[in-house]
Design a protein around this motif. Sequence first.
Motif, short mmCIF file in Angstrom:
data_model
loop_
_atom_site.label_atom_id
_atom_site.label_comp_id
_atom_site.label_asym_id
_atom_site.label_seq_id
_atom_site.Cartn_x
_atom_site.Cartn_y
_atom_site.Cartn_z
N GLN A 48 22.77 71.97 14.59
CA GLN A 48 24.14 71.72 15.07
C GLN A 48 24.99 71.05 14.00
O GLN A 48 26.17 71.37 13.85
CB GLN A 48 24.12 70.87 16.34
N GLN A 49 24.41 70.12 13.25
CA GLN A 49 25.15 69.47 12.17
C GLN A 49 25.53 70.48 11.09
O GLN A 49 26.64 70.44 10.55
CB GLN A 49 24.34 68.32 11.58
N ARG A 79 28.33 72.59 12.41
CA ARG A 79 29.58 71.81 12.39
C ARG A 79 30.16 71.75 10.98
O ARG A 79 31.36 71.94 10.78
CB ARG A 79 29.30 70.40 12.92
N GLN A 80 29.32 71.51 10.00
CA GLN A 80 29.79 71.45 8.62
C GLN A 80 30.33 72.81 8.17
O GLN A 80 31.32 72.88 7.45
CB GLN A 80 28.67 70.99 7.70
#
Length: 141
Positions: free
Chosen positions: A48-49, A52-53
């Motif tokens: 998820q990170q 997002r990035q």
Amino acid sequence: MNQSGMGVGAVLTLFILLALLVGGGLVGCPHYKIWERKMAGQAELQYQQGARQALIAQARAEDEAAISRAEAATRRVRGWADAAKRGCADLNRAGDRACEDQLLRDAATYSIAKEGHEGVIISVGAPVSVAVQPNTPRRPE
């Protein structure tokens, strides 16, 4: 008796080892499931990170592209306005706003037709504002 004592000791040792193995499995299995869920959660968080990035990077790229397109449009419109002024001056009509407006409309219409846009609003300073929509009929002037 010595041989049967060894047999009983071996069986007893095997039974104790088996009991330890089964008991360790019963105790360790819930801990393994917790650890497995923890690892799955950490992997999902990292995914998820990363996603997002990637979205942030895409948004930045889109912003930069929009700014570049706006700057290019501004340069293009300034070029049209300068060309319209020079064109009217060449026709001995320097400072004639009607001449400049017409040449600016022609340049905008050509650009729209060339680039395939549906319509564009051009604004060159407060006095000159031209709206071009090639799919609608022009009003008589």
